[in-house]
Design a protein around this motif. Structure first.
Motif, PDB file in Angstrom:
ATOM      1  N   LEU A 379      41.713  52.737  40.411  1.00 20.94           N
ATOM      2  CA  LEU A 379      41.525  51.283  40.462  1.00 20.94           C
ATOM      3  C   LEU A 379      42.815  50.549  40.126  1.00 20.94           C
ATOM      4  N   GLU A 380      43.503  51.001  39.098  1.00 21.91           N
ATOM      5  CA  GLU A 380      44.749  50.358  38.679  1.00 21.91           C
ATOM      6  C   GLU A 380      45.810  50.396  39.770  1.00 21.91           C
ATOM      7  N   TRP A 387      33.066  48.663  46.855  1.00 18.29           N
ATOM      8  CA  TRP A 387      32.148  47.525  46.763  1.00 18.29           C
ATOM      9  C   TRP A 387      31.037  47.847  45.773  1.00 18.29           C
ATOM     10  N   ILE A 388      30.564  46.800  45.116  1.00 19.70           N
ATOM     11  CA  ILE A 388      29.478  46.951  44.151  1.00 19.70           C
ATOM     12  C   ILE A 388      28.470  45.834  44.359  1.00 19.70           C
ATOM     13  N   HIS A 389      27.256  46.082  43.919  1.00 20.47           N
ATOM     14  CA  HIS A 389      26.199  45.066  44.017  1.00 20.47           C
ATOM     15  C   HIS A 389      26.499  43.902  43.080  1.00 20.47           C
ATOM     16  N   ILE A 400      36.127  46.966  38.310  1.00 21.33           N
ATOM     17  CA  ILE A 400      36.200  46.972  39.776  1.00 21.33           C
ATOM     18  C   ILE A 400      36.489  45.569  40.301  1.00 21.33           C
ATOM     19  N   GLN A 401      35.790  44.570  39.715  1.00 27.49           N
ATOM     20  CA  GLN A 401      36.028  43.187  40.135  1.00 27.49           C
ATOM     21  C   GLN A 401      37.456  42.756  39.833  1.00 27.49           C
ATOM     22  N   GLY A 406      44.067  42.836  41.773  1.00 34.95           N
ATOM     23  CA  GLY A 406      45.284  43.607  41.511  1.00 34.95           C
ATOM     24  C   GLY A 406      45.647  43.806  40.057  1.00 34.95           C
ATOM     25  N   LYS A 407      44.729  43.483  39.135  1.00 30.86           N
ATOM     26  CA  LYS A 407      45.033  43.669  37.720  1.00 30.86           C
ATOM     27  C   LYS A 407      43.792  44.165  36.994  1.00 30.86           C
ATOM     28  N   VAL A 408      43.899  45.355  36.393  1.00 29.47           N
ATOM     29  CA  VAL A 408      42.791  45.966  35.656  1.00 29.47           C
ATOM     30  C   VAL A 408      43.184  46.072  34.188  1.00 29.47           C
TER      31      VAL A 408
END
Length: 596
Positions: A379-380, A387-389, A400-401, A406-408
């Motif tokens: 993710l990073e 995609w998530i619900h 994830i959002q 572009g920043k976790v």
């Protein structure tokens, strides 16, 4: 017993019963009272199951008298000592034990004392402001020729005035498979008419059938503690052991325990068990990890899953798409083909849900940390854009959002954090599974399910509510598979379960009831003997109503009765024939005495 001694005993019994009654109106006494060394008096109200409910459906409050079981140093004049406590919950004996019964002669003596104390004409007792006491029932040892196992006495009253006493007697014999020895219905009716000087009597029938063994093929799908039975009542009985007519009133009794390996939803149950293990680990700090049974480790599955997503993002053609979908479905819902039409795996699993399916096989805390570390790394670096619900509040969903921008943020995968992250995504996934079933089958609406899927309570409570959803699912699926129930029956059953579980904790011993038409399940019991069959013969009206009950049952109708041949106390057969059912035969009679 001399006259003065009888008077003292009657007054002593009355005062003891009155004290218990006054305490019972506030709260049920936690311990019984001792009367004359040998008698234990227990008080039952509506919150406790009545041990005489098979034979009597009168007042919700009653006394139960039985043989005292006390230590040598207990107080013989009053309340039992701390070491002698017998809670009302123990009135129904635990397995392998039975309440102690009094000799029939002693029980008759106690009934006589109770009657004296409730008779307003017994002025020599010098009882001022006589109180109408609850009915009294006494466990008997069956030592008399009639084999009496219960004696009861119930005050008759007009307003607050006692006008008489109704006496009850329950006798029992058996077990026997000789149905030719059963009494004739016309003989029963004639005996009742003669005893009670009645010219007209009415009859009411009751039959209980166990559907579980009749409905299941080869072997029961349900666990040994589970039970599905039907209670059927009808008016105007034609003969002993009459089959219930189709116009009868019927109620289905459903008690199901989750977790039988033969259940069609057992894979989902195992998924729930892993969720519970994580919740317990979060609470206690000790997590029971599952054994490694897969050919690939959880880390390898997660790594492969992430690489496939990365390739898709890079625009590569991944040949394993179909196999991946099939693998997920196989992993998460290896559901029996017989119920695929009502319970099938969702086709809209998001990234977190698919990740849960891979990580369910994680075998250690270290492996869990390694899996999550790998996911966060992807993710990073922006290597995947899953995609998530909408609506998920899990920590992984937030990461994830964040990755979309572009920043976790940094997450310390230490302590309970990894377990909580996995628990959260498992909760989200399983909630959607249950919602998909109940909404998809049009058994309820999202509004009614809101309580069960709410995130406004802590994780432990969320897990507890998911357990309730699973229990309800087991009930619906079992009724569909075993009894071929359709929507018209499943819908009201669902509403009953939802209402119960909004107000009560998880209880897999709960018996859920559903009114149904006998024709709906007749094919499951029409060739079977009933578990219990009885006829009530009644005459008179109001307080002068009297009843005679004749009953046969596969189980002992009285929990404190004993037998010289305990080997017959089972679901046995006669001479090895499966066509002959062993039955206990019980009779309940009553009579009335009116004070002048």
């Amino acid at each position: 017993m001399g006259t003065e001694r009888r008077r003292e005993a009657a007054v002593g019994l009355y005062l003891t019963l009155l004290r218990i009654y006054e305490e019972g109106k506030k709260s049920v006494p936690e311990r019984p009272y001792l009367f004359e060394d040998d008698v234990e008096i227990c008080f039952i109200d509506g919150s406790c199951k009545s041990p005489v409910e098979r034979f009597w459906n009168g007042s919700s409050m009653l006394y139960v008298l039985q043989q005292a079981g006390r230590s040598e140093d207990s107080d013989p004049t009053g309340e039992l000592g701390a070491d002698d406590v017998l809670h009302t919950s123990q009135l129904t004996p635990t397995e392998g034990t039975s309440p102690a019964a009094l000799p029939v002669q002693r029980a008759k003596q106690l009934i006589s004392l109770y009657t004296m104390a409730q008779n307003p004409n017994m002025t020599h007792l010098k009882i001022s402001d006589l109180v109408v006491l609850p009915p009294l029932w006494i466990r008997c040892d069956g030592s008399d020729p009639e084999h009496t196992y219960w004696l009861g006495a119930e005050p008759l009253k007009a307003g607050n005035k006692i006008t008489g006493i109704s006496f009850h007697m329950v006798t029992c014999d058996g077990p026997t498979a000789d149905k030719t020895s059963f009494v004739n219905l016309e003989e029963l009716k004639t005996e009742h008419k003669v005893k009670h000087h009645s010219s007209v009597v009415t009859t009411k029938g009751f039959a209980q059938y166990e559907l579980i063994s009749a409905a299941a093929m080869d072997d029961t799908t349900l666990g040994s503690e589970s039970n599905i039975s039907i209670d059927i009542t009808w008016h105007t009985v034609d003969k002993i052991l009459q089959a219930p007519p189709l116009c009868s009133t019927a109620t289905l009794n459903i008690m199901l325990e989750s977790g039988d390996p033969r259940s069609p939803v057992y894979p989902l149950y195992r998924e729930l068990q892993f969720l519970l293990a994580l919740a317990e680990g979060l609470k206690t700090g000790v997590t029971e990890w599952p054994e490694h049974l897969e050919t690939q480790t959880a880390f390898e599955l997660v790594q492969e899953f992430l690489m496939d997503l990365k390739k898709k993002l890079d625009g590569c053609c991944v040949s394993g798409d179909k196999n991946e979908t099939e693998s997920i479905k196989s992993d998460t819902a290896a559901v029996d083909s017989s119920i695929k039409s009502i319970f099938s795996e969702r086709g809209d699993l998001d990234f977190a849900e698919q990740l849960w399916c891979k990580m369910r096989s994680v075998c250690s805390y270290q492996e869990l940390v390694e899996c999550l570390t790998l996911v966060i790394k992807f993710l990073e670096h922006g290597e995947i854009q899953p995609w998530i619900h909408q609506g998920s509040s899990s920590l992984l969903s937030k990461l994830i959002q964040q990755s979309y921008h572009g920043k976790v943020e940094a997450v310390s995968l230490s302590g309970i954090t990894p377990i909580q992250m996995l628990l959260e995504i498992g909760l989200d996934k399983m909630k959607k599974d249950y919602v998909s079933f109940f909404i998809g089958q049009e058994l309820t609406t999202l509004t009614y399910l809101d309580y069960f899927i709410s995130t406004s309570v802590d994780l432990q409570e969320q897990v507890h509510r998911v357990q309730k959803l699973h229990h309800m699912l087991e009930i619906m699926v079992s009724c569909t598979v075993l009894l071929q129930f359709k929507h018209e029956n499943l819908f009201p059953l669902t509403q009953t379960c939802l209402k119960y579980y909004k107000e009560n904790p998880l209880n897999e011993k709960q018996v859920f009831q559903l009114p149904i038409r006998p024709a709906l399940v007749k094919k499951f019991y029409q060739n079977d003997y009933p578990e219990m069959w009885k006829v009530d013969i009644t005459s008179g009206h109001g307080p002068k109503e009297v009843k005679t009950t004749w009953q046969v049952s596969a189980d002992p109708p009285v929990e404190h009765m004993t037998s010289n041949n305990t080997g017959l106390f089972c679901d046995s057969t006669f001479n090895g024939s499966s066509e002959e059912r062993m039955y206990f035969v019980a009779m309940a009679k009553c009579s009335q005495v009116h004070f002048t």
